[in-house]
Structures are given as structure tokens and as C-alpha cells.
Enzyme design. Structure first.
Site, PDB file in Angstrom:
ATOM      1  N   LYS A 282      11.017   4.045  53.509  1.00  7.08           N
ATOM      2  CA  LYS A 282      11.251   5.469  53.793  1.00  7.08           C
ATOM      3  C   LYS A 282      10.645   6.252  52.630  1.00  7.08           C
ATOM      4  CE  LYS A 282      13.439   8.709  56.167  1.00  7.08           C
ATOM      5  NZ  LYS A 282      13.015   9.134  57.500  1.00  7.08           N
TER       6      LYS A 282
ATOM      7  N   ASP B   2      18.100  -6.259  55.959  1.00  3.40           N
ATOM      8  CA  ASP B   2      19.408  -6.630  56.499  1.00  3.40           C
ATOM      9  C   ASP B   2      19.579  -6.001  57.886  1.00  3.40           C
ATOM     10  OD1 ASP B   2      21.909  -7.660  56.652  1.00  3.40           O
ATOM     11  OD2 ASP B   2      22.762  -6.516  54.996  1.00  3.40           O
TER      12      ASP B   2
END
Ligand code: NAI
Length: 349
Positions: free
Chosen positions: A186, A243
Site C-alpha cells: 500500500k 497473512d
């Protein structure tokens, strides 16, 4: 012959380990197992969750195959999985997800490998609560950007670990004939940390001009994955995104049930199913052995035993496509672990 450390683990671990041993032996996989303990069983018999003997065996063989391990409830127990990753610096978590015949899912054409950095990011666990023992105020720690009542967590991204995971992803792609590597982060918001991740992986990508490389912001990637997963191949990312995306991609192929996995470092690797010890069905001959078996297939590929890996994969696909000899988690009229094991052995060419 490759010497491999085998850790059966807890719950259904011993049953699925037996199944995998039988299949590997019938397929004449050139593997010899040194069996050691870890987990709840080891705590009872040897007084330690992760006995020294187990660590010494892994140190010697450099390759492990591990069943699921129950994390005892109560304070003071570190997860064995996390400890192993840290002790042996297994910095890359690798999860291949592929649509398989006979496994219900919304998509039929998924073939994605998630490569997740395992050692840093927000998972370092460096946090400060408003009333923690930290003597500096939150305001001092953050240059006044965050108010005094905030709890904060440090996201640490290094060029070293980002380049290392980037190189791992490209080497994996090269070795396994994959078509493309996509990095995700990001970086439009976290310009320093995720920006550094992109810069580092991009630098590595230049060394592999034969493998196409692109970057997709992690939020957009979530959407694109559920819209058209066939557009993606190898995905590489830092710890937290890894994850989350591991589970998202698992969902695209029908869940974690039969998903294999590996934690790999330099010259050392531990292969393990992604599911847990399933105490509800332990000892009942009901467990699906495929998560551990497909992890063993990854291990065989890692060891360069491509032919036997391919033969076992083909036998698994035959049994899944036939659909009669699969465990109850895949089909309500399903068979036992032993029956499924026999069917896979029979399907070996
Ligand atoms: P779990 O994965 O053990 O079970 C969730 C559900 O999936 C249960 O209904 C179980 O019966 C079923 N299931 C799991 N594996 C299966 C298989 N091979 N065949 C058929 N059904 C299967 O997750 P849960 O219950 O949250 O965790 C149980 C224990 O496992 C906990 O102590 C947890 O800490 C540990 N665990 C260990 C992991 C590891 O060692 N890698 C990973 C996840 C959990």
C-alpha cells in the site's frame, strides 16, 4: 536418499503422518525419516514443547516435515510454529493454491503461489499502549503526529528482508516455470515502509528480465483476485498482507483443508499442512491426509525429486476426480483416512 526430520505433531498429526509415510514409501520416494516430537505430546513425554533433540535433528537434516501442533491454552507457551521460524530464520512462507478436481469452490482455474515475508512488519510485536512502561510519551515517540491516548504499533520494513523475499519469489518462479511475479503493498499511503518494499523488490526484478513483474496495490489486488484469479501467478508481499491474502486465496480454491505450506530459509526448510490438529476428529481415522501429503510433495520438489512429486500429485488428482475414496470433509459419504490412503497408493503409476 534424503534424510528428513519428521514431526508427527498432535491431534490428527500421527494419523495423517502414517498415511503420508505409507504413500511416500509406496511411491519409492528416496526419503528416510528421522522421527522426533514437538507440541503437546512432547510436553507430556519430554517436558518441553520443542525438545532440544528435535532442534538438533532439524539442524542436522535441514529439512523437516511437520504435522499440526496444538498450542496449549494458558500463559507462557510460545507457538512452536513461530519458534521454529525464528530459530531457523525461515523467512519465506510459501503457500501454493491450485484448483483441484472434486474440491468444491467458486473458481476452477486458480493457480497462485503466495510468498509471504515471515520475519518483520507489524508482526515484530513492537507496540506501545498509552500507559505502557515506555518513558517517552506517545507524542514524543511520533513527533506529535499521534495523540496521547493512542496505542501504537511499529511497522518495520527493511531493504534487506524485502530484497531477500523478492529474490526468493523470483528464484521460486524460475525454478517452477512460473510466468509472472506480482508484488503488492500500500505504497501510496505508507510511502516509506511499503515504498521501500516496492523499491527493493523492483531492484531484484531487474535481475530477472525474463520473468514479467508488476505491482498492484493490496486493496485493488483483493478485488482483482476475486474477479479474475487466473490473471495472477506468484504473489510476493510483506508479513501482514501475506497473512490476509493467504486466507483470501485459500478461499478461492475451496478453503484451507487440503492446502500445503512451507517455511523456508537459506539452506533450510520445514513443510507443513496449513490446518490445525483437529482435536474433534483425532484418533477416529477420519482426517484428510492431503494437506500434509501435498506439503510432502512440495518437500520432494524442494529436494529436486520432481518425478516422484509429479507421480504423487497425479495419483491425488485421480482419487479426487473419481470422488469415491475421499474423506468426509470433502464428501458426506466419505471414507476413512486409511481407505483414502489405499486409493492414492493404488492410483500411483
Ligand atoms: P483446525 O484446523 O484444527 O480445525 C478446524 C476444523 O477443520 C475442525 O472441524 C477440524 O475437524 C477440521 N479439520 C482440520 N484439519 C482437517 C483434516 N486434515 N481433515 C478433516 N478435517 C479437518 O483448527 P482449530 O480447531 O482452530 O485448531 C485446533 C488446534 O490446532 C489449536 O490448538 C491450534 O492452535 C492448532 N493449530 C495448529 C496449526 C499448525 O500447527 N500449523 C495451524 C492451525 C491451528
Amino acid at each position: 536418499m534424503h534424510l528428513v526430520t519428521l514431526i508427527p505433531g498432535d491431534g490428527i498429526g500421527p494419523e495423517i503422518t502414517e498415511s503420508v509415510k505409507e504413500i511416500l514409501s509406496s511411491a519409492k520416494a528416496p526419503v528416510e525419516f528421522e522421527e522426533v516430537q514437538a507440541g503437546e505430546g512432547a510436553l507430556e513425554s519430554e517436558g518441553e514443547l520443542l525438545p532440544l533433540k528435535t532442534l538438533q535433528s532439524l539442524e542436522k537434516t535441514k529439512v523437516g516435515l511437520k504435522g499440526p501442533i496444538t498450542t496449549p491454552i494458558g500463559k507462557g507457551f510460545r507457538s512452536v510454529n513461530v519458534s521454529l521460524r525464528q530459530i531457523f530464520n525461515l523467512y519465506a512462507c510459501v503457500r501454493p493454491y491450485r484448483s483441484m478436481p472434486g474440491i468444491a469452490s467458486r473458481y476452477e482455474n486458480v493457480d497462485i503461489v503466495v510468498v509471504r515475508e515471515n520475519t518483520e512488519d507489524l508482526y515484530k510485536g513492537v507496540e506501545f499502549a498509552p500507559n505502557s512502561k515506555e518513558t517517552r510519551t506517545i507524542s514524543e515517540l511520533t513527533g506529535g503526529a499521534v495523540s496521547e491516548d493512542a496505542a501504537i504499533s511499529i511497522k518495520a520494513i527493511t531493504a534487506h528482508a524485502s530484497e531477500r523475499i523478492g529474490r526468493f519469489a523470483f528464484e521460486y518462479a524460475k525454478k517452477h516455470g512460473r510466468k509472472k511475479v506480482t508484488a503488492t503493498a500500500k505504497a501510496n499511503i505508507m510511502k516509506f515502509t511499503d515504498g521501500l518494499f516496492y523499491d527493493s523488490v523492483r531492484k531484484v526484478a531487474e535481475e530477472y528480465p525474463e520473468i514479467p513483474y508488476n505491482e498492484v496495490l493490496v486493496d485493488a489486488l483483493c478485488m482483482k483476485l476475486v474477479q479474475a484469479p487466473e490473471n495472477f501467478d506468484v504473489l510476493v508481499m510483506s508479513n501482514l498482507y501475506g497473512d490476509l491474502l493467504s486466507d483470501l486465496v485459500a478461499g478461492l480454491v475451496g478453503g484451507l483443508g487440503v492446502a500445503p505450506g512451507a517455511n523456508i530459509g537459506d539452506g533450510m526448510a520445514i513443510f507443513e499442512a496449513t490446518h490445525g490438529s483437529a482435536p474433534d476428529i483425532a484418533g477416529k481415522n477420519l482426517a484428510n491426509p492431503l494437506g500434509l501429503l501435498l506439503s510432502a510433495v512440495m518437500m520432494l520438489e524442494y529436494l529436486g525429486e520432481m518425478d516422484v512429486a509429479r507421480r504423487i500429485t497425479k495419483a491425488v488428482e485421480t482419487v479426487l476426480a473419481d470422488g469415491r475414496y475421499v474423506t468426509k470433509d470433502l464428501c458426506p459419504e466419505g471414507v476413512t483416512t486409511s481407505e483414502m490412503t489405499k486409493a492414492i497408493i493404488k492410483a500411483l503409476d
